[in-house]
Every structure is written in C-alpha cells, then in structure tokens.
Design an enzyme around this catalytic site. Structure first.
Site, short mmCIF file in Angstrom:
data_model
loop_
_atom_site.label_atom_id
_atom_site.label_comp_id
_atom_site.label_asym_id
_atom_site.label_seq_id
_atom_site.Cartn_x
_atom_site.Cartn_y
_atom_site.Cartn_z
N HIS A 1 -5.25 -3.48 5.47
CA HIS A 1 -4.69 -3.87 4.17
C HIS A 1 -5.79 -4.44 3.27
O HIS A 1 -5.64 -5.49 2.67
CB HIS A 1 -3.57 -4.89 4.37
CG HIS A 1 -2.87 -5.29 3.10
ND1 HIS A 1 -2.28 -4.38 2.25
CD2 HIS A 1 -2.67 -6.51 2.53
CE1 HIS A 1 -1.75 -5.02 1.23
NE2 HIS A 1 -1.98 -6.31 1.36
N ASP B 1 0.84 -1.20 0.00
CA ASP B 1 0.00 0.00 0.00
C ASP B 1 0.87 1.26 0.00
O ASP B 1 0.56 2.24 -0.68
CB ASP B 1 -0.92 0.01 1.23
CG ASP B 1 -1.83 -1.20 1.26
OD1 ASP B 1 -2.28 -1.64 0.20
OD2 ASP B 1 -2.07 -1.73 2.37
#
Length: 354
Positions: A218, A191
């Site tokens: 996530h 990310d």
C-alpha cells in the site's frame, strides 16, 4: 419534578459519556432496558482515531451501516465532540465517545471489529517512510489495548505506512499471545477503489461495474494493479497499462498535491475503509463469497505479508487466493514491489523487537 427532568436528561445523554451516568440501586431503569446501552441487532465496532480527517467521515458512514449496533469513537482529542455530532443521526447504531489513553480500554471491551485510522496524515513532501516515525508508536499503543480488551476482534488497520504498521501490530499481538493472522487485515481498499475508478474512466464504464485486483502493498511501487485480470475482461495498450498503473500508485500523492497542504486523501479513504469494514461485517454475519483485497500474513510469495484477494468470513481472512496469471509487465512490477516491500515489513517488525 426537577429530579425527574434531570433523570430523563441523564438517560438521553448516557451514550455520550457513559461513565457519568449512574443508576441507583432502586432505579427503575435497568441496564438492559437502557437504549444507550445498545440493543439493536448487529455488531460492535470501535474506531480508533475517530476525530481525525479520515476518522470523522468514517464514523459518520459507519453510523449509517445497518450491521452496526454499537459504535465506539476513540481519540486523544475531540472524541466527545464528534460523538455528540454523530449521535444525532437517526440510525440504529448507539454511539459512545472515549477520550484519551485512560479510556482506551473502555472503548475496546467487547468489540467485534476495530478500525484504526489513527495517526498523522501525509503532508506535501512527506513520504510514507516519514510517517513511520510518528505512527509506529501510536499503532503499538492501540494494539496493546486490543490484545488486552478484545483479542478476538477483527482488526482493520489503516494507519500508514500500512506495509510497516501491519507487521508492528502482528508483533504486538505475538508478544501478548493473542496473534491470529486471519484477524489482522491491512486496509488496501483505497488502491482498489482508485483502480476501479481510473480503469472505468478509460473504458467508459460505470466504476461499480469494474473490478480490478490490486496486490502487493500500500505504497508507491508496492501497489500492483493486475490489469490483465480486470472484470469485465478487456485489453489495454502498453501505454494505457503504464498510465493506469502509475496513476493508481500515485493516487495519494495526486490528492496531497491538489489539496496544497490542506490535507491528504481523507474522504476517499473513509469511503474505502467503510466499504472494507462492511465486507468484514458481512463476513462475520456468515455471508458467503465475500472477497476483497487486503494486506495480510501470507504464503502467496516468499514475503511474510502481502496484499492479495482474500475471502472474508466469521474468523477474518479465511482463504487467501493466489496471484493468478500475470503478463510480463505485471511480473516485472511484482519484482520491484517485493524489493521495497520486504524492507518496509522488516522495519515494522524490528520496531517492536528492538
């Protein structure tokens, strides 16, 4: 003459199948002198799921890392094939392969860092929740092995859905009496990598010059890039904030759709995993000021796990940083992230307690 040749062949191939290499009592080859037993300065790293889409690239990149002296590659299929391939690389790390459940413990004994990409990948139309049903059992089994064979290792957990698999791992370690929250790290580095890249595109900068903290979790809306804290300091319009946040959150889906059924974000995930593993190894070495984002046991919010910036050291996540100032858009995103995150965390924890 033939026996000497056979002996040399056995010595060379010992690192591929160490259990097949037997040294007699009078052998001149002592264990400490065998290159296949390791000896280069560095750390011992195991990759669990090394033959998969992420695992193969991850194994190759870890073989290139000068901080790795011994690299154990474990999987339930094709572990020895990947090991043979990777072992031909002329870098310092010694590679050994381990195949199937009976060899899991051998793969884990003495490891300093364990990286877990094991599990099935996302397919078109598959949510991270769908992945849970398959990957939860895999993570439980692997963590039971870690608790028994290398309870002090730093664990980098990649297997999705990370928001649920990290709580699963924590419960397994608690049951075994080996749980150290500082040593269990959910890998959210992809990310951050995506955020750095996408923000750099908007700003017209080199991604290596950009740093974007990404907090929360996530998966989907739990991924919260703090664009107000980007370095170098900059400002975005509301449209840019919405575009960047949405693209960072949907980065995995973007790749799955682009590959059209041929896989998920395996290459960029391997890159991000190695970047994070390298940070952990530098922390183990004692380097100062190693700070990355990770999904960890946390008191930053009311949730038991949360992704924030952490300082990595010899014992894992040695310091967990607060969220810092957020703008109105980010505060609203945090509320939404926590709603979904708590359900994922509880789902993982209850999987073990059932």
């Amino acid at each position: 003459m033939q026996s000497e040749a056979n002996f040399r062949i056995s010595k060379i191939s010992a690192h591929l199948n160490p259990s097949n290499f037997q040294m007699g009592e009078n052998s001149m080859l002592e264990q400490a002198e065998c290159r296949a037993k390791g000896g280069a300065p560095g750390f011992k790293v195991a990759i669990l799921g090394a033959a998969g889409g992420i695992g193969q690239s991850l194994a190759m990149l870890m073989k290139m890392n000068p901080l790795v002296s011994v690299l154990h590659l474990y999987d339930v299929v094709n572990a020895h094939g990947v090991t043979a391939d990777i072992s031909h690389m002329d870098t310092g790390a010694v590679v050994r392969g381990f195949l199937g459940q009976p060899q899991l413990e051998d793969a884990l004994v003495g490891m300093d860092l364990v990286v877990i990409p094991a599990g099935v990948p996302r397919k078109p139309g598959m949510t991270r929740d769908d992945l849970f049903k398959i990957n939860a059992g895999i993570v439980r089994t692997l963590c039971e092995g870690i608790a028994k064979c290398c309870p002090n290792a730093i664990v980098n957990l990649i297997s999705n859905p990370v928001n649920s698999t990290v709580p699963i791992a924590a419960e397994v370690f608690k049951k075994a009496g080996t749980y150290d929250p500082k040593r269990l790290l959910g890998v959210t580095m992809l990310d951050v990598v995506r955020a750095n890249t996408f923000v750099a595109e908007v700003l017209g900068l080199d991604p290596r010059e950009v740093s974007v903290p990404v907090v929360g979790g996530h998966a989907g809306v739990t991924i919260l890039p703090l664009l107000s804290q980007v370095k170098p300091p900059c400002s975005f319009t509301s449209e840019e904030c919405e575009y960047l946040t949405k693209r960072i959150q949907d980065g995995g889906t973007e790749v799955v759709q682009a590959k059209a059924g041929a896989g998920s974000a395996t290459l960029s995930m391997a890159y991000a995993a190695v970047k994070f593993a390298d940070a952990c190894l530098r922390g183990l070495r004692g380097d100062a000021n190693i700070v990355e984002c990770a999904f960890v046991a946390s008191q930053v919010t009311e949730l038991p796990f949360f992704a924030t910036r952490v300082r990595l050291g010899r014992t894992g996540a040695e310091e967990i940083f607060q969220l810092g100032p957020m703008n109105e858009y980010e505060r609203a995103g945090l509320v939404e992230a926590k709603k979904e995150l708590i359900a994922s965390i509880e789902k993982g924890a209850s999987f073990i307690s059932k």
